[in-house]
Motif scaffolding. Structure first.
Motif, PDB file in Angstrom:
ATOM      1  N   ASN A 238       0.828  -1.212   0.000  1.00  0.00           N
ATOM      2  CA  ASN A 238       0.000   0.000   0.000  1.00  0.00           C
ATOM      3  C   ASN A 238       0.859   1.258   0.000  1.00  0.00           C
ATOM      4  O   ASN A 238       0.559   2.237  -0.689  1.00  0.00           O
ATOM      5  CB  ASN A 238      -0.916   0.026   1.239  1.00  0.00           C
ATOM      6  CG  ASN A 238      -2.123  -0.864   1.076  1.00  0.00           C
ATOM      7  OD1 ASN A 238      -2.560  -1.120  -0.034  1.00  0.00           O
ATOM      8  ND2 ASN A 238      -2.661  -1.335   2.174  1.00  0.00           N
ATOM      9  N   ASN A 265      -7.626   8.605   2.678  1.00  0.00           N
ATOM     10  CA  ASN A 265      -7.972   8.563   4.094  1.00  0.00           C
ATOM     11  C   ASN A 265      -9.429   8.205   4.320  1.00  0.00           C
ATOM     12  O   ASN A 265      -9.769   7.547   5.309  1.00  0.00           O
ATOM     13  CB  ASN A 265      -7.642   9.902   4.758  1.00  0.00           C
ATOM     14  CG  ASN A 265      -6.159  10.067   5.003  1.00  0.00           C
ATOM     15  OD1 ASN A 265      -5.435   9.090   5.152  1.00  0.00           O
ATOM     16  ND2 ASN A 265      -5.684  11.294   5.015  1.00  0.00           N
ATOM     17  N   SER A 268      -9.367   4.574   3.793  1.00  0.00           N
ATOM     18  CA  SER A 268      -8.714   3.949   4.954  1.00  0.00           C
ATOM     19  C   SER A 268      -9.615   3.976   6.180  1.00  0.00           C
ATOM     20  O   SER A 268      -9.528   3.099   7.043  1.00  0.00           O
ATOM     21  CB  SER A 268      -7.401   4.672   5.264  1.00  0.00           C
ATOM     22  OG  SER A 268      -6.512   4.577   4.178  1.00  0.00           O
ATOM     23  N   GLN A 271     -11.711   0.909   5.865  1.00  0.00           N
ATOM     24  CA  GLN A 271     -10.910  -0.286   6.111  1.00  0.00           C
ATOM     25  C   GLN A 271     -10.504  -0.394   7.575  1.00  0.00           C
ATOM     26  O   GLN A 271     -10.538  -1.469   8.170  1.00  0.00           O
ATOM     27  CB  GLN A 271      -9.656  -0.259   5.232  1.00  0.00           C
ATOM     28  CG  GLN A 271      -9.943  -0.456   3.753  1.00  0.00           C
ATOM     29  CD  GLN A 271      -8.669  -0.530   2.949  1.00  0.00           C
ATOM     30  OE1 GLN A 271      -7.843  -1.403   3.156  1.00  0.00           O
ATOM     31  NE2 GLN A 271      -8.490   0.415   2.042  1.00  0.00           N
TER      32      GLN A 271
END
Length: 512
Positions: A238, A265, A268, A271
């Protein structure tokens, strides 16, 4: 595992909301500008420099610690931890020296398209931020140690400290000096490290730092080196992909790095909230199953984790693609965040969303290989993905600009995940792939139907109420629609959740 995942999910939720507030504050103060570009690069450099080693150590440390504890006891495992801490301190010192001496060429590697003013600012910021490497390294080790002990809440809580300090430094930089930006970044890691120390010293965890280096741990240190070398590549895919994206983005447009960063972001956030919550809890448990040769247990846990991630990520993927522009406007559309920044960021989010399931399952499957102390397979797949991402980024950015970079990353992530599925099946045998595919198709159909309904309501309400309120109502309608559909589709994971809720309600009713 489910109980720990639930607690961790709640803590991570609030931490990620605060983290996203951090991005909103940054976008409000600096938008997508040369200052935000310089700051983002300066914070990327230390995490990237150490991530090659840090993530690999964290992933190889847990299965090795479990092996030592199983064979020789807790005391020997803690002595090994102590030796690893010394190694990390040494490596961090060398990394800081190299980064400080070669700051300018390193920054150019991350953003070759910066003009002279932005480059000078990024170099200055980076010379301050690189001192965070010491604390990043130690936090990697100590977080993993606490997770082995079943303490998932404590490592999750440090995100609050990090985000609070960063938000404060961004606000202060606007009132005092922009150097508060990198200073705040370093301070945030120092406070995280200090927060962990009291918990490590607790007697029940039985870890106490000692300056003594035990030679008996040399075999296990060699083992961790052996596992870490390929893991350096595999665990940092990543980071490498984001560097490729940011380098090309710096050549496309001023603020291109910031636009990618805001989209990354947000991706993310999802995730971290769902995927990392599941994998963080699952990884130590699977590592112990591997040590005990419980392959059937690994397969069952993996199957449940994959279906759970699919259940959560697919509808969010569809929603992010449909509402990419109104969502970015809702989150960032104020202050210095202008229409150009909105266009670039929403485009990046749309194409990153395509690969969201790939990013999520790749993280999960890689952890399973690490539990088997196999870091070569993820490394090979990561190398293929990186090469594919670089080639696709160069090609697609010519036609789609910032969106092309995001699409290239998504395609490479999906391809890498498919390879990991094939490799893992060859390694441990069938883990009910048919059940996973059926569940995936059901969730995809439910998500698409949800997307159509929520989009219909969004445009139906758009002319009558505020844009942001319209988005919130449409998302809520979509979420309710999705939950109803998947309940009637009889997806196993949903039935488990519903049964747990029913038991809780009945038990509460009986108490009353």
């Amino acid at each position: 595992m489910k109980k720990a995942a639930l607690y961790l999910l709640l803590i991570t939720l609030f931490s990620k909301i605060l983290g996203f507030t951090r991005e909103i504050v940054l976008s409000h103060m600096y938008g997508a500008s040369n200052i935000s570009d310089a700051y983002i690069v300066s914070t990327t450099v230390p995490t990237f420099i150490f991530s090659f080693l840090g993530v690999a150590i964290a992933t190889s440390y847990i299965p090795i610690y479990s092996t030592i504890e199983n064979e020789k006891g807790i005391q020997s495992a803690n002595i090994f931890t102590n030796t690893l801490v010394h190694f990390v301190i040494l490596i961090c010192t060398l990394l800081i020296i190299v980064a400080f001496v070669f700051t300018t060429p390193i920054v150019k590697l991350f953003a070759s398209g910066f003009d002279k003013k932005t480059l000078s600012l990024a170099v200055l910021f980076t010379k301050i931020s690189i001192f965070s490497i010491y604390f990043i390294g130690l936090i990697y080790v100590f977080n993993s140690y606490l997770q082995i002990k079943g303490k998932f809440v404590i490592p999750a809580c440090i995100g609050f400290l990090f985000n609070f300090v960063i938000i404060t430094s961004i606000i202060l930089s606007d009132f005092f000096n922009i150097l508060m930006l990198p200073i705040g970044y370093v301070l945030s890691y120092i406070l995280q490290f200090l927060f962990l120390l009291p918990f490590l010293r607790k007697h029940k965890y039985k870890y106490k730092y000692s300056f003594i280096i035990d030679k008996d741990t040399s075999y296990y240190m060699k083992r961790i080196f052996y596992l870490s070398l390929p893991g350096i590549f595999g665990a940092s895919v990543n980071e490498i992909n984001s560097i490729v994206d940011r380098t090309i983005a710096s050549r496309i447009s001023v603020g291109g790095i910031s636009a990618l960063n805001y989209a990354i972001n947000l991706n993310s956030f999802i995730q971290g909230l769902f995927v990392l919550t599941i994998t963080t809890v699952m990884y130590p448990i699977i590592s112990k199953m591997v040590v005990e040769s419980d392959v059937d247990g690994v397969k069952k846990s993996l199957n449940k984790a994959i279906n759970s991630i699919t259940l959560l990520v697919i509808p969010i993927t569809i929603g992010s693609m449909i509402f990419s522009e109104p969502l970015i406007n809702f989150l960032f559309g104020r202050g210095a965040f202008d229409s150009k920044a909105l266009s670039m960021t929403s485009e990046a989010l749309f194409f990153y969303s395509i690969g969201m399931i790939g990013f999520s399952l790749r993280e999960l499957l890689s952890r399973v290989f690490y539990a088997f102390q196999d870091t070569k397979t993820p490394m090979i797949n990561a190398a293929i993905a990186i090469f594919m991402n670089i080639v696709l980024s160069i090609i697609l950015s010519r036609y789609l600009e910032i969106g092309g970079l995001a699409l290239a990353t998504s395609i490479s992530a999906i391809f890498c995940t498919l390879l990991l599925f094939i490799n893992l099946r060859n390694k441990i045998g069938s883990f009910e792939i048919r059940n996973i595919i059926i569940s995936f198709v059901k969730v995809l159909c439910a998500s698409l139907l949800m997307g159509m309904i929520s989009r219909f309501f969004y445009y139906a309400l758009l002319n009558n109420i505020n844009d942001n309120l319209c988005l919130v109502l449409s998302v809520c309608i979509g979420a309710i629609t999705y939950l109803v559909i998947i309940y009637f589709m009889r997806i196993k994971e949903i039935n488990i959740i519903v049964n747990v809720i029913k038991k809780k309600l009945f038990s509460s009713f009986n108490v009353l």
